[in-house]
Design a protein around this motif. Structure first.
Motif, short mmCIF file in Angstrom:
data_model
loop_
_atom_site.label_atom_id
_atom_site.label_comp_id
_atom_site.label_asym_id
_atom_site.label_seq_id
_atom_site.Cartn_x
_atom_site.Cartn_y
_atom_site.Cartn_z
N ASP A 2 45.34 -73.15 -17.93
CA ASP A 2 44.07 -72.43 -17.83
C ASP A 2 43.08 -73.21 -16.97
O ASP A 2 42.40 -72.64 -16.11
CB ASP A 2 43.51 -72.20 -19.23
CG ASP A 2 42.18 -71.45 -19.19
OD1 ASP A 2 42.15 -70.32 -18.66
OD2 ASP A 2 41.17 -72.00 -19.68
N ILE A 3 43.00 -74.53 -17.18
CA ILE A 3 42.11 -75.36 -16.37
C ILE A 3 42.55 -75.34 -14.91
O ILE A 3 41.72 -75.19 -13.99
CB ILE A 3 42.11 -76.81 -16.90
CG1 ILE A 3 41.54 -76.87 -18.30
CG2 ILE A 3 41.31 -77.73 -15.95
CD1 ILE A 3 41.78 -78.20 -19.00
N ILE A 4 43.84 -75.50 -14.68
CA ILE A 4 44.38 -75.52 -13.32
C ILE A 4 44.05 -74.24 -12.57
O ILE A 4 43.67 -74.25 -11.40
CB ILE A 4 45.90 -75.77 -13.36
CG1 ILE A 4 46.19 -77.19 -13.84
CG2 ILE A 4 46.54 -75.52 -11.99
CD1 ILE A 4 47.64 -77.43 -14.21
N ASP A 5 44.16 -73.12 -13.28
CA ASP A 5 43.89 -71.82 -12.66
C ASP A 5 42.39 -71.61 -12.44
O ASP A 5 41.95 -71.27 -11.33
CB ASP A 5 44.46 -70.70 -13.55
CG ASP A 5 44.23 -69.33 -12.95
OD1 ASP A 5 44.72 -69.08 -11.83
OD2 ASP A 5 43.56 -68.50 -13.60
N ARG A 6 41.56 -71.83 -13.46
CA ARG A 6 40.13 -71.57 -13.37
C ARG A 6 39.42 -72.49 -12.40
O ARG A 6 38.48 -72.09 -11.71
CB ARG A 6 39.48 -71.68 -14.75
CG ARG A 6 39.74 -70.52 -15.67
CD ARG A 6 38.88 -70.59 -16.93
NE ARG A 6 39.23 -71.71 -17.79
CZ ARG A 6 38.47 -72.79 -17.95
NH1 ARG A 6 37.33 -72.90 -17.29
NH2 ARG A 6 38.85 -73.76 -18.77
#
Length: 377
Positions: free
Chosen positions: A67-71
């Motif tokens: 989620d962090i990598i995407d956002r």
């Protein structure tokens, strides 16, 4: 500007990598299961995220990181410590274009497993101590004829380490225990930055003050000829990429024998020039080498101070440690980024509190939620 995500922030070596990536012009993010950690107040960290601990829920840990990598549009993921073996499983799930600064899990697991690593080095013809798992008959024979060391096949920070005399009974007969000949000599450690089997840079160092078995004050070693040859020979036919560290005993004959491998960053990272390290992590295939830092002695000053006063009633050792402390540069302090130093104690509370209120060591308090114990983990 590239965005880099570190998957741990609680250790001084993480702060060194943070500062290296920032010096190379990156936006730096840090993810850690702890709410507070030494990297959190750093001005070189753009944002910190609290994630699920992999040893609490691996699937949720992966979901949090992805989620962090995407956002945050992350370009590069850099594991720091034991969590590297968990993070390695994310490679196939990373969005297109996102790089992971770690070897595949199969490679990491073989190197992290202390018996498998020794077997691999022996197959390469490299000098290593006689080593067996505790369930092998050879382990019992070794324990009868030689002083030996026992430790788990998956361990870190000296957790579970036991020194025994010849004839002492083994503490375990499990395949999860390791029995290794005790070697006398100089203990030195290495840290290499490796790109597809190419040794970009290697530094050697030895501990001067220890907390248990963990060096908290250390000096660079520039004449480790035998150990350097060992590292070069080990990498000669390898396609490994990432941080790679070894511990050696250099005996009186001058031969370096590797006793274990840590396929992750170690305190050796403090001996690399910050900007040069950051550039190499961003583009390892183009990096010809990494400059060394100007200092040759570094320490975790708070820990060194604690260990110095712990021997205040042993004047000779107290004076020795005090001199070592005065001669070494603190790894947390930076003039442009002072808060991690001043807030070191409160930011480390999630490590200090369990160590002070239970029987676990500081090393175990640091690693308990992220340590890798094999696929069964």
């Amino acid at each position: 500007m590239k965005t880099v995500l570190l998957t741990l922030g609680r250790l001084p070596k993480a702060l060194a990598v943070v500062r290296a990536c920032r010096a190379a012009g990156c936006r730096v993010l840090v993810a850690d299961p702890f709410r507070w950690h030494v990297c959190k107040p750093s001005r070189d960290v753009d944002r910190s995220f609290r994630v699920t601990a992999p040893n609490d829920s691996l699937s949720q840990y992966f979901a949090d990181l992805l989620d962090i990598i995407d956002r945050e549009s992350v370009d590069l993921v850099i594991p720091i410590s034991e969590e590297a073996l968990h993070v390695a499983k994310l490679r196939a799930q990373l969005p297109a274009g996102v790089k992971l600064w770690a070897a595949p899990l199969a490679q990491l697991a073989e190197l992290h497993h202390k018996r498998d690593f020794i077997a691999l080095a022996a197959r390469k013809g490299l000098p290593v101590p006689e080593t067996y798992t505790a369930d092998e008959s050879e382990a019992r024979a070794l324990a009868l004829r030689s002083d030996y060391v026992e430790k788990p096949v998956h361990s870190c920070s000296g957790i579970g380490l036991r020194f025994a005399k010849a004839g002492d009974a083994l503490a375990s007969d499990s395949a999860e225990g390791l029995v290794q000949t005790h070697l006398d000599g100089d203990l030195i450690s290495s840290l290499s930055v490796v790109s597809r089997g190419r040794e970009v840079a290697t530094v050697f160092y030895r501990g001067r003050v220890f907390a248990g078995t963990v060096a908290i004050c250390f000096e660079r070693v520039d004449d480790a000829v035998s150990a350097q040859q060992w590292v070069s020979d080990f990498l000669a036919d390898s396609d490994y990429s990432g941080f790679l560290a070894f511990d050696f005993i250099v005996a009186g004959d001058g031969v370096a024998r590797a006793i274990e491998c840590n396929p992750r960053a170690t305190s050796g990272v403090h001996f690399f020039d910050s900007a040069s390290l950051g550039e190499a992590l961003l583009d390892p295939e183009s990096a010809s080498s990494i400059k060394l830092s100007t200092g040759t002695r570094f320490q975790w000053a708070y820990s060194t101070l604690t260990e110095t006063y712990a021997v205040i009633f042993k004047p000779r050792e107290f004076i020795r440690r005090f001199k070592e402390m005065l001669a070494a540069r603190d790894v947390i302090w930076a003039g442009h980024d002072p808060l991690p130093f001043f807030l070191m104690t409160p930011m480390s509370w999630e490590i200090l509190w369990p160590a002070m209120t239970s029987s676990i060591s500081l090393g175990e308090a640091t690693q308990r939620d992220i340590a890798w114990f094999g696929e069964s983990n």
